[in-house]
Enzyme design. Structure first.
Site, PDB file in Angstrom:
ATOM      1  CG  LEU A  12       3.801  24.810  85.140  1.00 37.59           C
ATOM      2  CD1 LEU A  12       4.574  26.130  85.986  1.00 37.59           C
ATOM      3  CD2 LEU A  12       5.243  23.820  85.018  1.00 37.59           C
ATOM      4  NE  ARG A  19      -4.939  29.664  97.765  1.00 33.72           N
ATOM      5  CZ  ARG A  19      -4.421  30.713  96.963  1.00 33.72           C
ATOM      6  NH1 ARG A  19      -4.878  31.913  96.773  1.00 33.72           N
ATOM      7  NH2 ARG A  19      -3.388  30.115  95.918  1.00 33.72           N
ATOM      8  CD  GLN A  79       6.874  20.014  90.869  1.00 35.58           C
ATOM      9  OE1 GLN A  79       5.598  20.113  90.730  1.00 35.58           O
ATOM     10  NE2 GLN A  79       7.563  20.953  91.568  1.00 35.58           N
ATOM     11  N   GLY A  84       7.774  24.481  93.900  1.00 33.32           N
ATOM     12  CA  GLY A  84       7.667  25.528  93.139  1.00 33.32           C
ATOM     13  C   GLY A  84       7.401  25.596  91.700  1.00 33.32           C
ATOM     14  N   GLY A 146       1.558  37.606  91.140  1.00 32.26           N
ATOM     15  CA  GLY A 146       2.923  38.374  90.921  1.00 32.26           C
ATOM     16  C   GLY A 146       3.076  39.501  90.226  1.00 32.26           C
ATOM     17  CG  ASN A 234      -5.538  30.523  93.126  1.00 31.69           C
ATOM     18  OD1 ASN A 234      -4.608  29.713  92.716  1.00 31.69           O
ATOM     19  ND2 ASN A 234      -5.416  31.915  92.761  1.00 31.69           N
ATOM     20  CE  LYS A 357     -32.820   0.797  78.633  1.00 36.19           C
ATOM     21  NZ  LYS A 357     -32.382  -0.135  79.332  1.00 36.19           N
ATOM     22  CE1 TYR A 372     -37.641   3.143  80.808  1.00 32.84           C
ATOM     23  CE2 TYR A 372     -38.371   0.904  81.246  1.00 32.84           C
ATOM     24  CZ  TYR A 372     -37.499   1.844  81.024  1.00 32.84           C
ATOM     25  OH  TYR A 372     -36.276   1.253  80.794  1.00 32.84           O
ATOM     26  NE  ARG A 446     -60.628  -4.823  78.613  1.00 37.19           N
ATOM     27  CZ  ARG A 446     -60.768  -3.730  77.814  1.00 37.19           C
ATOM     28  NH1 ARG A 446     -60.127  -2.738  77.738  1.00 37.19           N
ATOM     29  NH2 ARG A 446     -62.025  -3.729  77.071  1.00 37.19           N
TER      30      ARG A 446
HETATM   31  C1  UD1 Z   1       1.772  32.224  90.054  1.00 34.53           C
HETATM   32  C2  UD1 Z   1       2.902  33.072  89.782  1.00 34.53           C
HETATM   33  C3  UD1 Z   1       2.488  34.391  89.928  1.00 34.53           C
HETATM   34  C4  UD1 Z   1       1.393  34.631  88.940  1.00 34.53           C
HETATM   35  C5  UD1 Z   1       0.227  33.761  89.014  1.00 34.53           C
HETATM   36  C6  UD1 Z   1      -0.739  33.625  87.980  1.00 34.53           C
HETATM   37  C7  UD1 Z   1       5.001  31.949  90.457  1.00 34.53           C
HETATM   38  C8  UD1 Z   1       6.040  31.821  91.706  1.00 34.53           C
HETATM   39  N1  UD1 Z   1       4.011  32.755  90.931  1.00 34.53           N
HETATM   40  O1  UD1 Z   1       1.302  32.265  91.316  1.00 34.53           O
HETATM   41  O2  UD1 Z   1       3.545  35.299  89.691  1.00 34.53           O
HETATM   42  O3  UD1 Z   1       0.787  35.891  89.120  1.00 34.53           O
HETATM   43  O4  UD1 Z   1       0.815  32.157  88.896  1.00 34.53           O
HETATM   44  O5  UD1 Z   1      -2.035  32.788  88.221  1.00 34.53           O
HETATM   45  O6  UD1 Z   1       5.048  31.274  89.476  1.00 34.53           O
HETATM   46  N2  UD1 Z   1       2.405  24.263  90.287  1.00 34.53           N
HETATM   47  C9  UD1 Z   1       3.261  22.996  89.967  1.00 34.53           C
HETATM   48  N3  UD1 Z   1       4.293  22.632  90.990  1.00 34.53           N
HETATM   49  C10 UD1 Z   1       4.652  23.456  91.994  1.00 34.53           C
HETATM   50  C11 UD1 Z   1       3.951  24.509  92.080  1.00 34.53           C
HETATM   51  C12 UD1 Z   1       2.933  24.801  91.410  1.00 34.53           C
HETATM   52  O7  UD1 Z   1       3.030  22.316  89.219  1.00 34.53           O
HETATM   53  O8  UD1 Z   1       5.555  23.001  92.618  1.00 34.53           O
HETATM   54  C13 UD1 Z   1       1.402  24.509  89.376  1.00 34.53           C
HETATM   55  C14 UD1 Z   1       0.145  24.507  89.932  1.00 34.53           C
HETATM   56  O9  UD1 Z   1      -0.539  23.230  90.037  1.00 34.53           O
HETATM   57  C15 UD1 Z   1      -0.689  25.547  89.130  1.00 34.53           C
HETATM   58  C16 UD1 Z   1       0.626  26.679  88.586  1.00 34.53           C
HETATM   59  O10 UD1 Z   1       1.804  25.661  88.934  1.00 34.53           O
HETATM   60  O11 UD1 Z   1      -1.228  25.017  88.045  1.00 34.53           O
HETATM   61  C17 UD1 Z   1       0.924  27.707  89.427  1.00 34.53           C
HETATM   62  O12 UD1 Z   1       0.881  27.512  90.691  1.00 34.53           O
HETATM   63  P1  UD1 Z   1       0.240  28.469  91.959  1.00 34.53           P
HETATM   64  O13 UD1 Z   1       0.633  27.718  93.196  1.00 34.53           O
HETATM   65  O14 UD1 Z   1      -1.333  28.492  91.683  1.00 34.53           O
HETATM   66  O15 UD1 Z   1       1.045  29.942  91.737  1.00 34.53           O
HETATM   67  P2  UD1 Z   1       0.426  31.250  91.938  1.00 34.53           P
HETATM   68  O16 UD1 Z   1       0.676  31.342  93.653  1.00 34.53           O
HETATM   69  O17 UD1 Z   1      -1.126  31.379  91.704  1.00 34.53           O
HETATM   70 MG    MG Z   2      -2.528  29.956  91.010  1.00 34.14          MG
END
Ligand code: UD1
Ligand code: MG
Length: 511
Positions: A12, A19, A79, A84, A146, A234, A357, A372, A446
């Site tokens: 993902l 942030r 996506q 999410g 989480g 993050n 170089k 050089y 020279r």
């Molecule tokens: C997520 C988990 C949390 C866990 C944490 C660990 C969920 C709901 N929560 O939270 O339980 O403890 O990771 O680091 O999954 N991403 C997508 N598409 C989206 C949203 C996110 O590709 O629509 C990707 C982000 O780029 C990232 C990863 O998913 O690489 C996690 O997303 P992030 O927003 O960092 O989730 P957390 O809030 O860290």
């Molecule tokens: Mg994260």
């Protein structure tokens, strides 16, 4: 023997990473030799997945280009809106209806994850026949993550996000690392039913666990032995903390493999670098990219090597090198700059304030000071005098200089390329070499020197210089200097030694 499971890896990587406050997508931020997503893909590598899907969204074009260059076997899936982590996995599986077996999902921002840990998670998941298994860790500070919520019997009940958690759940220090193994069919069943009924209004992948539990499916928790592996990234403060952790891990590995790191806290070694036994790395040193340091070589203090190979027994001191090769027993620095395709053969030397170089410096040849060397080939056992410039650029094109073997070039030479200096040839100090110097010849180029006797006594009378000259001349002649009688006309002549600009002793004495 049961059939081996077909595995699909889903990473993902679509989130913006708000942030980070960066125009670079979060997963492309570099961390000791790989991007964040590169580390995650590397951790999944030993799974031998049939397919690797990377969900991209924010900065998708940049992420796609990066994947094409570093993980060409991976397929990027788009996506468009980041709704999410559950939504991201749903998109991936909808785009790949053929996927069956085990689906391993990895958040793209968990770069310290070890390949062994991923393999343990997936092996446990498959051998238990679980519908879903989550990688968890006990952490000192679970803020923002989480929480793994278990029932009275200790079985996983659900995963609750920080912002949706009750005070009791917030006290839990066992967290979701964001790494999971799923059975593809059972994952598909529930992904379509995810709600957005939570504080962020997103489809949470973590809700899959609650749904599978209530359907009576077996779910598992695999606890990571080292919680630092599960740390996410993050913001840039976390990124810096991850970098220190990874530095320590990499450094420990090299020290245990027989490499001396004199100050591990100021030694930064990319995960892609290779070091041989008995290499020594002194303080404030960065070894980056595809760099290699051979056995017994000493690198540092204050050295940066990028994609540079240092041979056994070589030394590199207070220098910067990019795309260079330092041969066995060669010596570099202090204060040298090696640029791409600088190739230093065995026992050669590139000394202080020397830039090289796209040049070969032959076996045992030396470029000791203030020089050089660009677009040159220098043979074996030659010596280049101090403060020389290989004049390679005519303003439009680059040209080559070729210096033979056993040549001795004088200090302060300009080699105006294209030009050749033959084997065993010499050049005189201060020469601008624009024509080839044949083997065995002395090249002199020279202006003649002329001395205007008494000039200072006449034109700078009363200065300390004039007084010093007067004293010296008096001492030499045993009589007062006849400053007043010297006229410029009379004084203009060359000394016998300087006529013709012939080289004298010391012309090449800058070894
Ligand atoms: C997520 C988990 C949390 C866990 C944490 C660990 C969920 C709901 N929560 O939270 O339980 O403890 O990771 O680091 O999954 N991403 C997508 N598409 C989206 C949203 C996110 O590709 O629509 C990707 C982000 O780029 C990232 C990863 O998913 O690489 C996690 O997303 P992030 O927003 O960092 O989730 P957390 O809030 O860290
Ligand atoms: Mg994260």
């Amino acid at each position: 023997m049961p059939e081996p499971h077909t595995r699909t890896v889903v990473v993902l990587a679509a989130g913006e990473g708000k942030r980070m406050k960066s125009s670079l997508p979060k997963v492309l931020h570099p961390l000791l030799g790989r991007t964040l997503v590169g580390h995650v893909l590397n951790a999944a590598d030993p799974l031998d997945a049939a397919r690797t899907l990377v969900v991209v969204g924010h900065g998708a074009d940049q992420v796609r280009v990066h994947l094409a260059g570093t993980a060409p076997a991976a397929t990027a899936l788009h996506q468009a809106e980041q709704l999410g982590t559950g939504h991201a996995v749903r998109i991936a599986l909808e785009a790949a209806p053929e996927v069956t077996g085990t689906v391993v999902v990895l958040n793209g921002d968990v770069p310290l994850l070890r390949p062994e840990t991923v393999v343990e998670l997936v092996t446990a998941h498959e051998s238990e026949g679980a519908a879903a298994t989550v990688l968890a860790a006990e952490v000192p500070d679970p803020t923002g993550l989480g929480r793994i919520v278990r029932d009275a019997a200790g079985r996983l009940e659900q995963i609750v996000e920080q912002r949706d958690a009750t005070p009791d759940q917030l006290a839990v220090r066992e967290i979701n690392a964001g790494i999971y193994a799923f059975d593809a069919a059972r994952l598909r069943d529930v992904l379509g039913k995810l709600s957005t009924d939570n504080d962020q209004g997103e489809e949470y992948l973590t809700d899959v666990f609650k749904m599978l539990v209530s359907a009576g499916e077996p779910v598992g928790v695999h606890l990571a032995a080292d919680h630092t592996e599960t740390l996410g990234c993050n913001d840039r403060v976390e990124l810096a903390a991850l970098r220190r952790l990874l530095r320590d891990r990499v450094n420990e590995r090299w020290m245990r493999a027989g490499v001396s790191l004199l100050d591990p806290e100021t030694t930064w070694i990319d995960v892609t670098v290779a070091l041989d036994r008995d290499a020594v790395v002194d303080q404030n040193t960065q070894l980056c990219g595809g760099s290699v340091v051979g056995s017994g070589a000493v690198v540092g203090p204050d050295v940066t090597l990028i994609d540079t190979v240092v041979g056994p027994g070589a030394t590199v001191l207070r220098s910067h090198a990019v795309g260079a090769e330092v041969g066995p027993g060669a010596s570099v620095g202090p204060y040298a700059y090696l640029r791409p395709d600088a190739r230093l053969a065995e026992r050669s030397k590139v000394g202080t304030f020397v830039e090289v170089k796209n040049s070969e410096i032959g076996v045992g040849s030396k470029v000791p000071h203030l020089t050089y060397v660009g677009d040159a080939t220098i043979g074996e056992q030659s010596n280049i005098g101090a403060a020389s410039v290989f004049v390679n650029y005519d303003g439009v094109r680059k040209h080559r200089t070729v210096i033979g073997s056993h040549a001795r070039t004088g200090a302060d030479n300009m080699f105006v390329a294209p030009v050749r200096v033959g084997d065993g040839a010499y050049t005189a100090a201060g020469s601008v070499i624009i024509e080839d110097v044949p083997s065995g010849a002395m090249g002199v180029a020279r202006a003649r020197q002329r001395n205007i006797d008494g000039w200072v006594l006449k034109r700078r009378a009363g200065t300390a210089a004039a007084e010093a000259a007067e004293r010296a001349l008096r001492g030499a002649q045993g009589a007062p200097a006849a400053a007043s009688s010297a006229s410029e006309g009379e004084a203009i002549h060359g000394t016998a030694e300087s006529v013709g600009g012939a080289p004298g002793a010391g012309d090449t004495a800058t070894e």
